[in-house]
Design a protein around this motif. Structure first.
Motif, PDB file in Angstrom:
ATOM      1  N   LEU A  23       0.824  -1.206   0.000  1.00 25.70           N
ATOM      2  CA  LEU A  23       0.000   0.000   0.000  1.00 25.70           C
ATOM      3  C   LEU A  23       0.859   1.258   0.000  1.00 25.70           C
ATOM      4  O   LEU A  23       0.576   2.217  -0.737  1.00 25.70           O
ATOM      5  N   ILE A  24       1.910   1.265   0.788  1.00 28.37           N
ATOM      6  CA  ILE A  24       2.808   2.423   0.830  1.00 28.37           C
ATOM      7  C   ILE A  24       3.458   2.648  -0.525  1.00 28.37           C
ATOM      8  O   ILE A  24       3.541   3.785  -1.009  1.00 28.37           O
ATOM      9  N   ILE A  25       3.896   1.582  -1.158  1.00 31.47           N
ATOM     10  CA  ILE A  25       4.527   1.713  -2.473  1.00 31.47           C
ATOM     11  C   ILE A  25       3.518   2.213  -3.502  1.00 31.47           C
ATOM     12  O   ILE A  25       3.838   3.060  -4.340  1.00 31.47           O
ATOM     13  N   ALA A  26       2.275   1.734  -3.449  1.00 37.26           N
ATOM     14  CA  ALA A  26       1.248   2.180  -4.396  1.00 37.26           C
ATOM     15  C   ALA A  26       0.927   3.660  -4.221  1.00 37.26           C
ATOM     16  O   ALA A  26       0.734   4.382  -5.199  1.00 37.26           O
ATOM     17  N   VAL A  27       0.917   4.137  -2.981  1.00 32.37           N
ATOM     18  CA  VAL A  27       0.626   5.549  -2.734  1.00 32.37           C
ATOM     19  C   VAL A  27       1.791   6.430  -3.198  1.00 32.37           C
ATOM     20  O   VAL A  27       1.592   7.583  -3.586  1.00 32.37           O
ATOM     21  N   MET A  28       2.993   5.887  -3.210  1.00 34.84           N
ATOM     22  CA  MET A  28       4.167   6.668  -3.587  1.00 34.84           C
ATOM     23  C   MET A  28       4.403   6.740  -5.093  1.00 34.84           C
ATOM     24  O   MET A  28       5.323   7.435  -5.531  1.00 34.84           O
ATOM     25  N   ILE A  29       3.627   6.074  -5.890  1.00 37.25           N
ATOM     26  CA  ILE A  29       3.856   6.050  -7.336  1.00 37.25           C
ATOM     27  C   ILE A  29       3.919   7.461  -7.941  1.00 37.25           C
ATOM     28  O   ILE A  29       4.811   7.744  -8.739  1.00 37.25           O
ATOM     29  N   PRO A  30       3.009   8.396  -7.584  1.00 35.93           N
ATOM     30  CA  PRO A  30       3.151   9.746  -8.158  1.00 35.93           C
ATOM     31  C   PRO A  30       4.478  10.415  -7.805  1.00 35.93           C
ATOM     32  O   PRO A  30       5.091  11.074  -8.644  1.00 35.93           O
ATOM     33  N   ALA A  31       4.952  10.231  -6.577  1.00 36.54           N
ATOM     34  CA  ALA A  31       6.244  10.812  -6.191  1.00 36.54           C
ATOM     35  C   ALA A  31       7.378  10.151  -6.953  1.00 36.54           C
ATOM     36  O   ALA A  31       8.351  10.812  -7.336  1.00 36.54           O
ATOM     37  N   LEU A  32       7.267   8.849  -7.188  1.00 35.30           N
ATOM     38  CA  LEU A  32       8.305   8.151  -7.936  1.00 35.30           C
ATOM     39  C   LEU A  32       8.372   8.616  -9.386  1.00 35.30           C
ATOM     40  O   LEU A  32       9.414   8.508 -10.032  1.00 35.30           O
ATOM     41  N   ILE A  33       7.276   9.149  -9.897  1.00 34.20           N
ATOM     42  CA  ILE A  33       7.242   9.641 -11.275  1.00 34.20           C
ATOM     43  C   ILE A  33       7.771  11.069 -11.364  1.00 34.20           C
ATOM     44  O   ILE A  33       8.492  11.416 -12.297  1.00 34.20           O
ATOM     45  N   VAL A  34       7.450  11.913 -10.378  1.00 37.28           N
ATOM     46  CA  VAL A  34       7.775  13.339 -10.458  1.00 37.28           C
ATOM     47  C   VAL A  34       9.154  13.673  -9.893  1.00 37.28           C
ATOM     48  O   VAL A  34       9.901  14.454 -10.484  1.00 37.28           O
ATOM     49  N   LEU A  35       9.519  13.123  -8.741  1.00 37.64           N
ATOM     50  CA  LEU A  35      10.734  13.537  -8.047  1.00 37.64           C
ATOM     51  C   LEU A  35      12.048  13.277  -8.775  1.00 37.64           C
ATOM     52  O   LEU A  35      13.001  14.027  -8.558  1.00 37.64           O
ATOM     53  N   PRO A  36      12.177  12.278  -9.624  1.00 33.00           N
ATOM     54  CA  PRO A  36      13.480  12.096 -10.292  1.00 33.00           C
ATOM     55  C   PRO A  36      13.912  13.262 -11.169  1.00 33.00           C
ATOM     56  O   PRO A  36      15.070  13.363 -11.530  1.00 33.00           O
ATOM     57  N   PHE A  37      13.002  14.160 -11.504  1.00 37.54           N
ATOM     58  CA  PHE A  37      13.362  15.297 -12.344  1.00 37.54           C
ATOM     59  C   PHE A  37      14.038  16.416 -11.557  1.00 37.54           C
ATOM     60  O   PHE A  37      14.500  17.392 -12.138  1.00 37.54           O
ATOM     61  N   PHE A  38      14.099  16.302 -10.239  1.00 39.13           N
ATOM     62  CA  PHE A  38      14.772  17.273  -9.387  1.00 39.13           C
ATOM     63  C   PHE A  38      15.981  16.597  -8.748  1.00 39.13           C
ATOM     64  O   PHE A  38      15.907  15.438  -8.343  1.00 39.13           O
ATOM     65  N   SER A  39      17.090  17.312  -8.626  1.00 41.46           N
ATOM     66  CA  SER A  39      18.309  16.678  -8.098  1.00 41.46           C
ATOM     67  C   SER A  39      18.130  16.238  -6.643  1.00 41.46           C
ATOM     68  O   SER A  39      18.549  15.141  -6.264  1.00 41.46           O
ATOM     69  N   ALA A  40      17.534  17.074  -5.812  1.00 41.49           N
ATOM     70  CA  ALA A  40      17.301  16.689  -4.419  1.00 41.49           C
ATOM     71  C   ALA A  40      16.277  15.557  -4.336  1.00 41.49           C
ATOM     72  O   ALA A  40      16.384  14.679  -3.480  1.00 41.49           O
ATOM     73  N   GLY A  41      15.320  15.564  -5.218  1.00 43.48           N
ATOM     74  CA  GLY A  41      14.306  14.504  -5.242  1.00 43.48           C
ATOM     75  C   GLY A  41      14.899  13.174  -5.633  1.00 43.48           C
ATOM     76  O   GLY A  41      14.502  12.127  -5.117  1.00 43.48           O
ATOM     77  N   ARG A  42      15.869  13.203  -6.543  1.00 41.68           N
ATOM     78  CA  ARG A  42      16.516  11.962  -6.969  1.00 41.68           C
ATOM     79  C   ARG A  42      17.270  11.320  -5.804  1.00 41.68           C
ATOM     80  O   ARG A  42      17.164  10.117  -5.572  1.00 41.68           O
ATOM     81  N   GLU A  43      17.998  12.128  -5.043  1.00 46.77           N
ATOM     82  CA  GLU A  43      18.720  11.608  -3.876  1.00 46.77           C
ATOM     83  C   GLU A  43      17.751  11.083  -2.826  1.00 46.77           C
ATOM     84  O   GLU A  43      17.984  10.041  -2.213  1.00 46.77           O
ATOM     85  N   PHE A  44      16.658  11.799  -2.614  1.00 44.66           N
ATOM     86  CA  PHE A  44      15.651  11.370  -1.646  1.00 44.66           C
ATOM     87  C   PHE A  44      15.056  10.023  -2.044  1.00 44.66           C
ATOM     88  O   PHE A  44      14.889   9.131  -1.213  1.00 44.66           O
ATOM     89  N   LEU A  45      14.745   9.867  -3.315  1.00 39.33           N
ATOM     90  CA  LEU A  45      14.165   8.604  -3.785  1.00 39.33           C
ATOM     91  C   LEU A  45      15.134   7.444  -3.652  1.00 39.33           C
ATOM     92  O   LEU A  45      14.730   6.336  -3.287  1.00 39.33           O
ATOM     93  N   LEU A  46      16.403   7.678  -3.937  1.00 38.76           N
ATOM     94  CA  LEU A  46      17.379   6.604  -3.792  1.00 38.76           C
ATOM     95  C   LEU A  46      17.493   6.155  -2.339  1.00 38.76           C
ATOM     96  O   LEU A  46      17.560   4.955  -2.057  1.00 38.76           O
ATOM     97  N   LYS A  47      17.495   7.096  -1.406  1.00 41.60           N
ATOM     98  CA  LYS A  47      17.534   6.741   0.016  1.00 41.60           C
ATOM     99  C   LYS A  47      16.261   6.006   0.424  1.00 41.60           C
ATOM    100  O   LYS A  47      16.304   5.033   1.182  1.00 41.60           O
ATOM    101  N   LEU A  48      15.121   6.467  -0.079  1.00 47.58           N
ATOM    102  CA  LEU A  48      13.842   5.846   0.256  1.00 47.58           C
ATOM    103  C   LEU A  48      13.750   4.425  -0.286  1.00 47.58           C
ATOM    104  O   LEU A  48      13.296   3.508   0.408  1.00 47.58           O
TER     105      LEU A  48
END
Length: 66
Positions: A23-48
């Motif tokens: 459920l957590i992964i399904a709710v995060m799908i929009p963030a997984l699509i949008v955040l890689p386009f930002f440098s700080a978001g990319r680092e955050f996603l890799l840690k997550l």
């Protein structure tokens, strides 16, 4: 006293923990699509994602060490 085999306890615990993780992964799908386009978001996603992998390893069933 009822004794339950440890293997069944791990199976039930794994089954109970897989649904919230999915459920957590399904709710995060929009963030997984949008955040890689930002440098700080990319680092955050890799840690997550690293955290999710470590959580999934905890849930994953392992054979008893003998």
């Amino acid at each position: 006293m009822i004794v339950i085999n440890a293997t069944w306890q791990r199976v039930v615990l794994g089954a109970l923990l897989v649904f919230p993780l999915a459920l957590i992964i399904a709710v995060m799908i929009p963030a997984l699509i949008v955040l890689p386009f930002f440098s700080a978001g990319r680092e955050f996603l890799l840690k997550l994602i690293d955290k999710f992998i470590s959580w999934a390893r905890v849930i994953a069933l392992k054979a008893d060490a003998k």
